[in-house]
Design an enzyme around this catalytic site. Structure first.
Site, PDB file in Angstrom:
ATOM      1  N   ARG A   2      30.843  34.102  28.944  1.00 15.01           N
ATOM      2  CA  ARG A   2      30.583  33.015  27.988  1.00 15.01           C
ATOM      3  C   ARG A   2      31.169  33.438  26.656  1.00 15.01           C
ATOM      4  O   ARG A   2      31.780  34.489  26.569  1.00 15.01           O
ATOM      5  CB  ARG A   2      29.077  32.779  27.861  1.00 15.01           C
ATOM      6  CG  ARG A   2      28.355  34.040  27.394  1.00 15.01           C
ATOM      7  CD  ARG A   2      26.905  33.785  27.075  1.00 15.01           C
ATOM      8  NE  ARG A   2      26.260  35.018  26.645  1.00 15.01           N
ATOM      9  CZ  ARG A   2      25.035  35.080  26.164  1.00 15.01           C
ATOM     10  NH1 ARG A   2      24.303  33.996  26.055  1.00 15.01           N
ATOM     11  NH2 ARG A   2      24.510  36.229  25.781  1.00 15.01           N
TER      12      ARG A   2
ATOM     13  N   CYS B  39      39.413  30.492  23.498  1.00 14.32           N
ATOM     14  CA  CYS B  39      40.412  30.804  22.466  1.00 14.32           C
ATOM     15  C   CYS B  39      40.195  29.791  21.347  1.00 14.32           C
ATOM     16  O   CYS B  39      40.258  28.584  21.582  1.00 14.32           O
ATOM     17  CB  CYS B  39      41.819  30.673  23.030  1.00 14.32           C
ATOM     18  SG  CYS B  39      43.047  30.560  21.705  1.00 14.32           S
TER      19      CYS B  39
ATOM     20  N   GLU C  42      26.196  32.059  19.008  1.00 17.79           N
ATOM     21  CA  GLU C  42      26.686  33.395  18.644  1.00 17.79           C
ATOM     22  C   GLU C  42      28.210  33.504  18.704  1.00 17.79           C
ATOM     23  O   GLU C  42      28.771  34.287  19.475  1.00 17.79           O
ATOM     24  CB  GLU C  42      26.037  34.468  19.532  1.00 17.79           C
ATOM     25  CG  GLU C  42      24.556  34.595  19.278  1.00 17.79           C
ATOM     26  CD  GLU C  42      23.931  35.822  19.918  1.00 17.79           C
ATOM     27  OE1 GLU C  42      24.504  36.370  20.861  1.00 17.79           O
ATOM     28  OE2 GLU C  42      22.845  36.228  19.451  1.00 17.79           O
TER      29      GLU C  42
ATOM     30  N   CYS D 185      46.018  35.803  22.020  1.00 19.72           N
ATOM     31  CA  CYS D 185      46.964  35.156  22.932  1.00 19.72           C
ATOM     32  C   CYS D 185      48.238  34.736  22.194  1.00 19.72           C
ATOM     33  O   CYS D 185      48.308  34.767  20.964  1.00 19.72           O
ATOM     34  CB  CYS D 185      46.302  33.958  23.615  1.00 19.72           C
ATOM     35  SG  CYS D 185      46.068  32.553  22.533  1.00 19.72           S
TER      36      CYS D 185
ATOM     37  N   GLU E 193      16.373  33.373  17.251  1.00 21.13           N
ATOM     38  CA  GLU E 193      16.049  34.095  18.490  1.00 21.13           C
ATOM     39  C   GLU E 193      15.470  35.455  18.161  1.00 21.13           C
ATOM     40  O   GLU E 193      15.906  36.121  17.221  1.00 21.13           O
ATOM     41  CB  GLU E 193      17.313  34.364  19.320  1.00 21.13           C
ATOM     42  CG  GLU E 193      17.960  33.179  19.954  1.00 21.13           C
ATOM     43  CD  GLU E 193      19.173  33.610  20.793  1.00 21.13           C
ATOM     44  OE1 GLU E 193      19.209  34.758  21.282  1.00 21.13           O
ATOM     45  OE2 GLU E 193      20.095  32.801  20.926  1.00 21.13           O
TER      46      GLU E 193
ATOM     47  N   GLU F 240      20.623  37.615  32.941  1.00 21.73           N
ATOM     48  CA  GLU F 240      19.513  37.759  31.992  1.00 21.73           C
ATOM     49  C   GLU F 240      18.152  37.651  32.668  1.00 21.73           C
ATOM     50  O   GLU F 240      17.157  37.362  32.016  1.00 21.73           O
ATOM     51  CB  GLU F 240      19.668  36.733  30.866  1.00 21.73           C
ATOM     52  CG  GLU F 240      20.903  37.023  30.040  1.00 21.73           C
ATOM     53  CD  GLU F 240      20.992  36.235  28.746  1.00 21.73           C
ATOM     54  OE1 GLU F 240      20.698  35.022  28.772  1.00 21.73           O
ATOM     55  OE2 GLU F 240      21.372  36.823  27.726  1.00 21.73           O
ATOM     56  N   LYS F 241      18.137  37.913  33.988  1.00 24.16           N
ATOM     57  CA  LYS F 241      16.858  37.714  34.682  1.00 24.16           C
ATOM     58  C   LYS F 241      15.806  38.745  34.283  1.00 24.16           C
ATOM     59  O   LYS F 241      14.619  38.536  34.492  1.00 24.16           O
ATOM     60  CB  LYS F 241      17.050  37.660  36.193  1.00 24.16           C
ATOM     61  CG  LYS F 241      17.629  38.895  36.823  1.00 24.16           C
ATOM     62  CD  LYS F 241      17.830  38.674  38.314  1.00 24.16           C
ATOM     63  CE  LYS F 241      18.459  39.881  38.972  1.00 24.16           C
ATOM     64  NZ  LYS F 241      19.810  40.191  38.420  1.00 24.16           N
TER      65      LYS F 241
HETATM   66  C1  GLA Z   1      21.794  36.311  22.429  1.00 24.14           C
HETATM   67  C2  GLA Z   1      22.135  34.943  22.973  1.00 24.14           C
HETATM   68  C3  GLA Z   1      21.157  34.433  23.968  1.00 24.14           C
HETATM   69  C4  GLA Z   1      20.690  35.530  24.883  1.00 24.14           C
HETATM   70  C5  GLA Z   1      20.120  36.656  24.054  1.00 24.14           C
HETATM   71  C6  GLA Z   1      19.561  37.786  24.870  1.00 24.14           C
HETATM   72  O1  GLA Z   1      21.114  36.308  21.268  1.00 24.14           O
HETATM   73  O2  GLA Z   1      22.290  33.990  21.960  1.00 24.14           O
HETATM   74  O3  GLA Z   1      21.795  33.408  24.702  1.00 24.14           O
HETATM   75  O4  GLA Z   1      21.739  35.993  25.648  1.00 24.14           O
HETATM   76  O5  GLA Z   1      21.154  37.192  23.282  1.00 24.14           O
HETATM   77  O6  GLA Z   1      19.064  38.807  24.052  1.00 24.14           O
HETATM   78 ZN    ZN Z   2      44.060  32.588  21.475  1.00 25.40          ZN
END
Ligand code: GLA
Ligand code: ZN
Length: 672
Positions: free
Chosen positions: A109, A113, A148, A155, A305, A353-354
């Site tokens: 994720r 680009c 984030e 590229c 978060e 992330e489980k």
């Molecule tokens: C980041 C992401 C979340 C998640 C947390 C896990 O802050 O924004 O989607 O992956 O990390 O700590």
């Molecule tokens: Zn690029």
């Protein structure tokens, strides 16, 4: 004015990743914990746009309706932080090429680009569709673009756009050649097409060093602006349908590649994700919160978060100890947060992330320690209503944090590999923090005149304008503390000729001839001249010639024994201190005793691991008294008032429980 009517309490919620049969249970459980908000739709692009032609909002409609029915406020993600597989396959221009020159396949994720024409077409289109469909709903209280933002792309397309960016910035190739000093190592360019991005195959060096820091700095600026443009694209798309709801994206503290002061100008409000390690000092967390508050000159931010207990991506994912999550939440609030949010509301079933903590664990019930702690905090926050919202932090001390300095200092090859910008600044932050004195983290564009004391250590890159601003600040009565590795280069990373610290020579009243680099743990003795207090210096030792400055401390070892290490210069109505080394804690304590005496700021004597921080709004002045350790601690308060959490009046000696917090509404009369 506060952005929200109450303190948002909630977090990332990804029902589309969960079996539908638990959704309703979740609503009940979360409501029992007094959760009032959910951040949704952060990673759903693949579902929302199953093919290039089709959009499908049916599942999202259901989720939104369910949240509305259960009176949740919604922080609405735009889902553009992870690409759909078909897009990556059909339009490879969306995939990034990494520092090693490897074009990526569909993966992970945070992967687009930023200059991909396909991404720039489809990401804002999706954001616009979401705003059109959901923007009018009263429950939608905030837009959360992407997630984030991070990383870089190298590229071929980014390279092309970079060349256009350079033409715009410099006008002519000759100016580029001058700026990057390209006669070094035969780098003279004869056409823009010859310029390649500074990755591993170019002039970048793994570990963030650069052969041509001028080029690397420009690429960082370009990459940061390209990603910011992605944010702006989506924000504009949202604004076509929703003119009011505040727009944010979640930041990551001192995350290096993106210039957050530039981002802040485009964001309505700052939000950030706080993930300290088990051993992160409270002073470091405090500095990060203060940095987020500083991005918009003291405006409160969202704690978007944090984990309720466990993370999964650190080497050691320790549980937050009983009480620690509550303490850390209030710690954020004490430093300017107006929301307390988590990642995430229910724990993942599958995927990477489980094992990441959540409010509702895999067991699916309320019978967990985490849930009980989250509920206690939820009840307290519900009871606080809007009392703390929009509180400001009065501070007389500013600490300069600047992304370009961060990049420049760490691109430099030499003089000491252990020189790290954020750690270096934290050393100063910590000394002020330890004394219970509030600090603002400020950018170079901030108004310095609001501070009695301005700390600008390791201010490596100083332009003429910045030097003038600093001179003016000091001349008018301000007190500056700067240090080794300051005033060395201009915005292109070229040295200011004529002696160090370049344009800061006049205000500091010194000339630095050389700087010695210390291997790990090597210390050079230092002594303060007035009282012979002994300390030591590490990392770097500047060899200083005072011009107009007074000498406060000398080295007491090495061939530069008995030469100055700390100086103070009177300049106009103010003073400029220069610290030529990285002082140990004893040295810092002795030095700041003197500095603070000069500016008339008094320290508070709180026990170690106890912090007191202040927020002020129209409803009053609130002192957060926080115990950052497991053992209870006695504290002698020099103010009194009601603790908003226990409703007891506190005065004199009080005992803070393990990881305890009091929020004292200061009785103004008694304390005035
Ligand atoms: C980041 C992401 C979340 C998640 C947390 C896990 O802050 O924004 O989607 O992956 O990390 O700590
Ligand atoms: Zn690029």
């Amino acid at each position: 004015m506060a952005f929200f009517k109450n303190m948002l309490y909630g977090g990332d919620y990804n029902p589309e990743q969960l079996p539908e049969k638990v959704w309703l249970e979740d609503m009940e459980i979360l409501t029992d914990a007094k959760m009032n908000s959910a951040t949704i739709n952060v990673f759903s692009w693949g579902l929302l746009q199953p093919s290039e032609e089709e959009y499908d909002f049916s599942m999202l409609d259901k989720i939104v309706e369910m949240l509305q029915k259960h009176h949740f406020q919604i922080v609405f993600g735009t889902s553009t932080a992870a690409l759909p597989a078909w897009m990556s396959h059909r339009y490879p221009d969306v995939n990034r090429t990494d520092f090693y020159g490897r074009p990526h396949k569909f993966s992970h994720r945070h992967n687009a680009c930023p200059n991909s024409p396909t991404f720039r077409k489809y990401a804002p289109r999706l954001a616009g569709k979401l705003a059109e469909r959901y923007g009018h709903l009263p429950e939608v209280v905030c837009w959360h673009i992407s997630n984030e933002y991070s990383g870089e792309c190298y590229c071929e397309n980014c390279a092309k756009v970079f060349r256009v960016w350079l033409k715009k910035r410099y006008g002519t190739l000759e100016k580029v050649n001058q700026a990057w000093n390209t006669n070094f190592w035969s780098h003279r360019f004869t056409s823009f097409e010859e310029i390649v991005p500074p990755n591993y195959l170019g002039d970048g060096i793994p570990g963030d060093k650069a052969s041509f820091a001028g080029l690397s700095l420009d690429y960082n600026r370009f990459n940061s602006q390209s990603i910011l443009q992605n944010f702006i694209d989506e924000k504009q798309a949202i604004r076509k349908f929703d003119s009011k709801t505040p727009v944010t994206t979640n930041l990551m503290g001192a995350y290096k590649p993106l210039n957050y002061f530039e981002f802040a100008k485009e964001m309505d409000l700052i939000s950030w994700d706080a993930y300290p390690s088990f051993d992160t000092p409270a002073s470091f967390s405090a500095m990060m919160h203060d940095l987020m508050r500083g991005l918009k000159d003291g405006q409160p931010f969202m704690l978007m978060e944090q984990t309720p207990s466990q993370q999964n991506w650190q080497p050691f994912n320790s549980l937050k100890r009983p009480g620690q999550m509550r303490l850390m939440s209030y710690h954020a609030v004490a430093h300017g947060a107006d929301t307390v949010q988590f990642f995430q509301l229910r724990k993942s079933v599958g995927g990477g992330e489980k094992f990441h903590g959540a409010i509702i664990d895999h067991v699916g019930t309320k019978d967990t320690r985490v849930f009980r702690e989250v509920t206690q905090l939820g009840e307290e926050l519900a009871d606080l209503k809007d009392t703390l919202l929009d509180g400001r932090t009065p501070s007389r001390v500013g600490l300069v944090f600047d992304w370009e300095n961060y990049w420049g200092l760490e691109f430099a090859i030499g003089p000491n590999v252990e020189l790290k910008y954020v750690d270096f600044l934290h050393h100063y932050y910590q000394e002020i923090y330890r004394r219970g004195i509030a600090i603002d983290m400020v950018g170079l564009e901030s108004d310095f005149s609001q501070y009695d004391l301005l700390l600008a250590p390791a201010l490596y890159m100083v332009t003429k304008e910045v030097a003038e601003k600093i001179n003016d600040y000091v001349a008018k009565g301000g007190t500056l503390v700067t240090s080794t590795m300051s005033g060395l280069v201009d915005e292109h990373d070229n040295i200011h000729l004529g002696g160090y610290p370049g344009p800061l020579k006049e205000v500091t009243g010194i000339w630095v001839e050389e700087f010695d680099a210390m291997p790990t743990e090597k210390q050079v003795p230092v002594a303060f001249l007035a009282d012979e207090v002994a300390a030591s210096g590490t990392l770097l030792c500047d060899i200083i010639h005072p011009q107009t400055a007074e000498v406060l401390a000398n080295y007491r070892g090495e061939f530069y024994q008995d030469t100055p290490v700390i100086t103070c210069n009177d300049y106009g109505k103010g003073h400029a201190f220069y610290v030529g080394t990285h002082l140990d804690t004893r040295g810092m304590a002795r030095f700041f005793d003197e500095v603070l005496r000069k500016v008339g700021i008094t320290s508070e004597a709180w026990p170690e691991h106890v912090e007191v921080a202040t927020r002020k709004n129209q409803q009053g002045t609130f002192k957060f008294v926080m115990n950052h350790q497991e053992a209870p601690q006695k504290v002698n308060l020099n103010f009194s008032g009601e603790d908003l959490l226990t409703k007891k009046t506190l005065t004199g000696e009080v005992t803070l429980p393990s990881y305890g917090v009091f929020i004292v509404k200061v009785n103004e009369e008694a304390n005035s």
